[in-house]
Design an enzyme around this catalytic site. Structure first.
Site, short mmCIF file in Angstrom:
data_model
loop_
_atom_site.label_atom_id
_atom_site.label_comp_id
_atom_site.label_asym_id
_atom_site.label_seq_id
_atom_site.Cartn_x
_atom_site.Cartn_y
_atom_site.Cartn_z
N ASP A 23 0.74 -1.21 0.02
CA ASP A 23 0.01 -0.04 -0.15
C ASP A 23 1.00 1.42 -0.05
O ASP A 23 1.85 1.44 0.81
CB ASP A 23 -0.82 -0.22 1.19
CG ASP A 23 -1.65 1.21 1.60
OD1 ASP A 23 -1.93 1.97 0.46
OD2 ASP A 23 -2.23 1.36 2.66
N ASP A 100 -5.25 -11.23 -15.47
CA ASP A 100 -6.14 -12.31 -15.35
C ASP A 100 -7.48 -11.98 -16.02
O ASP A 100 -8.18 -10.85 -15.78
CB ASP A 100 -6.45 -12.43 -13.61
CG ASP A 100 -6.62 -13.55 -13.03
OD1 ASP A 100 -7.55 -14.23 -13.64
OD2 ASP A 100 -6.50 -13.97 -12.01
N ASP A 202 -9.31 -17.44 -15.94
CA ASP A 202 -9.91 -17.60 -14.84
C ASP A 202 -11.02 -18.67 -14.97
O ASP A 202 -11.72 -18.59 -16.08
CB ASP A 202 -10.70 -16.60 -14.16
CG ASP A 202 -11.23 -16.73 -12.82
OD1 ASP A 202 -10.55 -17.30 -11.76
OD2 ASP A 202 -12.60 -16.84 -12.54
N GLU A 259 -7.14 -21.50 -16.03
CA GLU A 259 -7.36 -22.35 -14.72
C GLU A 259 -8.42 -23.25 -15.08
O GLU A 259 -9.46 -22.92 -15.16
CB GLU A 259 -8.01 -21.42 -13.72
CG GLU A 259 -8.11 -22.04 -12.27
CD GLU A 259 -8.79 -21.25 -11.39
OE1 GLU A 259 -9.10 -21.46 -10.07
OE2 GLU A 259 -10.04 -20.75 -11.90
N HIS A 332 -3.51 -17.52 -4.73
CA HIS A 332 -4.64 -16.92 -3.95
C HIS A 332 -5.67 -17.65 -3.25
O HIS A 332 -6.48 -17.08 -2.72
CB HIS A 332 -5.09 -15.68 -4.50
CG HIS A 332 -5.86 -16.07 -5.74
ND1 HIS A 332 -5.23 -16.67 -6.62
CD2 HIS A 332 -7.07 -15.89 -5.90
CE1 HIS A 332 -6.27 -16.88 -7.74
NE2 HIS A 332 -7.48 -16.19 -7.22
N ASP A 333 -6.01 -18.81 -3.82
CA ASP A 333 -7.00 -19.92 -3.59
C ASP A 333 -6.55 -21.00 -2.50
O ASP A 333 -7.42 -21.57 -2.15
CB ASP A 333 -7.72 -20.33 -4.62
CG ASP A 333 -8.35 -19.49 -5.63
OD1 ASP A 333 -8.73 -18.29 -5.05
OD2 ASP A 333 -8.65 -19.42 -6.87
C1 GLC Z 1 -10.84 -18.80 -9.91
C2 GLC Z 1 -10.17 -17.73 -8.84
C3 GLC Z 1 -10.93 -17.45 -7.71
C4 GLC Z 1 -12.47 -16.81 -7.73
C5 GLC Z 1 -13.18 -17.67 -8.76
C6 GLC Z 1 -14.39 -17.03 -9.37
O1 GLC Z 1 -11.16 -19.95 -8.94
O2 GLC Z 1 -9.02 -18.10 -8.71
O3 GLC Z 1 -10.03 -16.45 -6.74
O4 GLC Z 1 -12.97 -16.81 -6.66
O5 GLC Z 1 -12.43 -18.03 -10.06
O6 GLC Z 1 -13.76 -15.97 -10.34
#
Ligand code: GLC
Length: 560
Positions: A23, A100, A202, A259, A332-333
């Site tokens: 930040d 992304d 994504d 993904e 991040h998941d």
């Molecule tokens: C993917 C992302 C995740 C998000 C989901 C919905 O799995 O990595 O963080 O919540 O898609 O967009």
């Protein structure tokens, strides 16, 4: 250097969760200028590309994965000028920015959805997936969204339900409509014109929906069926994706990584490489070792190392001939990999280095997630109210419905919550680990004085120093060729071991051996596997005959 590989096959990709990185304005949330500030840090780590999780305008119901404008910047992150500056400054250092693309759904505040929901006849009426209620007024099917609850939400204004694979605020786009696809391709091309180096796409397995919408057998106490099981990888999806490739990716020196939860390693060749669609695909068999039948946090099942090794080997083999593998343990998941793969009580510095050794010596492009290079571990918040992550709340409810006590439900969340990966980056020993002068949006991990860039950069034995040294070996040294492009083989002699992961990489006359102890105990092995090999790197000094020490990792080399 291996001339046959593309730039993105030889480098390290670093994933940034911008809200948690740096930040610069005191709001408690990271911003784009904060990323630009740390480009030199990333450069010294050997990073050649940065994957930014979404920075577009968003109501932030799912922290940016609910997009309200595909070609803008959320004011909390800065301005388009800040973004252009970031791309230019990164370029100067030989680093590409990777965007992304969240194309399965938009935000319910996107102008497309605001128009679509108004009536059944407006010009965006079929940009989303609308269905009438069942005769009794209930949802069209019993599908459960990935974050929990029905995948359908009633819209009074239009008098119909709309489908959302994820949260209610994330309506699914209708990919069957060519105008929708065109608008999405145009947005991706907008970013290519700005000079980005690639895309992470994504939730891509969900874009094609089945021809008929019907109830599916319930799989949990709520009487619903996971939408993932009903719609993931619906036949015909690859036709959309080939069009996407032609309209956007082809002809650019970029990489793409989709993904794709649930795509089995054996199907990878259809998705990646010359005949596939993407350069690489994230599939999750190795991160979901605890969850072989879908990710319900209160239903983990015990896992063995042979399962993890089997998953990694299957992906390595599937991408040996065509396509390429994105090697990752964290994003991040996910929860932090040290907690996921090592037993409680293991020295976290040793464990972090051991995992680094696997990450950086498997075949593929390593994806490193912020904080992983410092050895971040999970953080347990004391109450469910402390969790920001929308899926943590859904899983908590599901656990209660499945009969678990609130304490147990909280324990599952603490272990698996996506917030484990989202605590602020730790830069200094100062206030809030140097992340913000304000109040951080998510608490900083308590261990930050020892586990931060300032401390670790000054300590030759830190996790950060280990990463820097091993990345150098992978990217610059005499072994760069073999570590980047060499063939992978799991060592047959130890394939059945539940303690050790051992694999070779070979190219031309060169061969390396990675040897890692995944337990917190001494693990004996037959020394003859090392005959003629020299240890060149590891997380312990020297070696002990016939034994790998707790969480020991070592890299050996044979010169022929
Ligand atoms: C993917 C992302 C995740 C998000 C989901 C919905 O799995 O990595 O963080 O919540 O898609 O967009």
């Amino acid at each position: 250097m291996n001339a046959k590989l593309h730039w993105w096959q030889k480098t390290l990709v670093y994933q940034i969760y911008p809200r948690s990185f740096q930040d610069t304005t005191g709001t408690g949330m990271g911003d784009l200028k904060g990323i630009t500030r740390h480009l030199d840090y990333l450069k010294t780590l050997g990073v050649g590309a940065i994957w930014l999780t979404p920075i577009y305008p968003s109501p932030m119901v799912d922290n940016g994965y609910d997009i309200a404008d595909y070609c803008g910047i959320d004011p909390s992150y800065g301005t388009m000028e800040d973004m252009e500056e970031l791309i230019a400054e990164a370029d100067k250092r030989g680093i590409k920015i990777v965007m992304d693309l969240v194309y399965n759904h938009s935000s319910d505040r996107h102008p497309w959805f605001l128009a679509s929901k108004k009536s059944k006849t407006n010009d965006k009426a079929d940009w989303y997936i609308w269905r009438d209620a069942k005769p009794d007024g209930s949802a069209p099917t019993n599908w459960r969204g990935i974050f929990g609850g029905s995948a359908w939400t009633w819209c009074e204004e239009r008098g119909q339900y709309y489908l959302h694979t994820f949260a209610e605020a994330q309506p699914d786009l209708n990919w069957e409509n060519p105008k929708v696809r065109r608008a999405l391709y145009d947005a991706a091309n907008f970013w290519l014109d700005k000079g980005v180096g690639g895309f992470r796409i994504d939730a891509i397995v969900y874009i094609k929906k089945p021809a008929r919408f019907e109830d599916a057998p319930a799989d949990a106490a709520d009487g619903m069926a996971s939408i993932h099981d009903v719609i993931a990888s619906t036949p015909g999806i690859l036709d959309f994706l080939h069009e996407f490739r032609r309209e956007v990716f082809d002809g650019h020196d970029i990489f793409t990584v989709g993904e794709a939860n649930g795509v089995p390693p054996k199907d990878l060749p259809k998705w990646v490489g010359e005949d596939g669609v993407f350069s690489m695909l994230f599939e999750f068999t190795h991160t979901n070792v605890e969850f072989p039948n879908g990710e319900v946090w209160c239903r983990p099942s015990p896992w063995k190392l042979t399962k993890l090794k089997g998953a990694l080997t299957a992906s390595q083999k599937a991408t040996a001939q065509s396509g390429w593998y994105p090697v990752f343990f964290e994003n991040h998941d996910q929860n932090r990999s040290i907690n996921r793969y090592y037993p409680e009580g293991t020295d976290t510095v040793l464990a972090a280095k051991a995992l680094a050794t696997v990450l950086l010596t498997l075949r593929g492009t390593p994806f490193l997630y912020e904080g992983e290079e410092l050895g971040f571990t999970n953080t347990a918040f004391p109450s469910i109210e402390d969790y920001d992550d929308i899926s943590s709340h859904g899983q908590y409810q599901l656990a209660l419905e499945e009969g678990h006590s609130p304490e147990e439900a909280l324990r599952y969340v603490q272990k698996r919550s996506r917030d484990n990966a989202r605590t602020p980056m730790q830069w200094t020993k100062g206030k809030n680990a140097g992340f913000t002068t304000g109040t951080p949006w998510l608490p900083v991990h308590g261990d930050y004085a020892d586990c931060c860039v300032e401390t670790e950069a000054a300590d030759g034995s830190s996790v950060l120093s280990y990463y820097r040294a091993l990345v150098r070996i992978r990217e610059e040294g005499e072994l760069a060729d073999v570590l980047q492009g060499g063939d992978y083989e799991e060592l047959p002699a130890l394939e059945a071991s539940e303690a050790l992961y051992t694999f070779t990489r070979s190219l031309g006359g060169k061969k390396t051996l990675t040897l890692v102890n995944f337990t917190n105990e001494e693990a004996p092995f037959d020394e003859t596997i090392l005959s003629g090999a020299k240890k060149i790197f590891g997380n312990y000094e020297g070696r002990e005959a016939g034994i790998l020490r707790p969480a020991e990792a070592a890299l050996y080399v044979w010169e022929e």
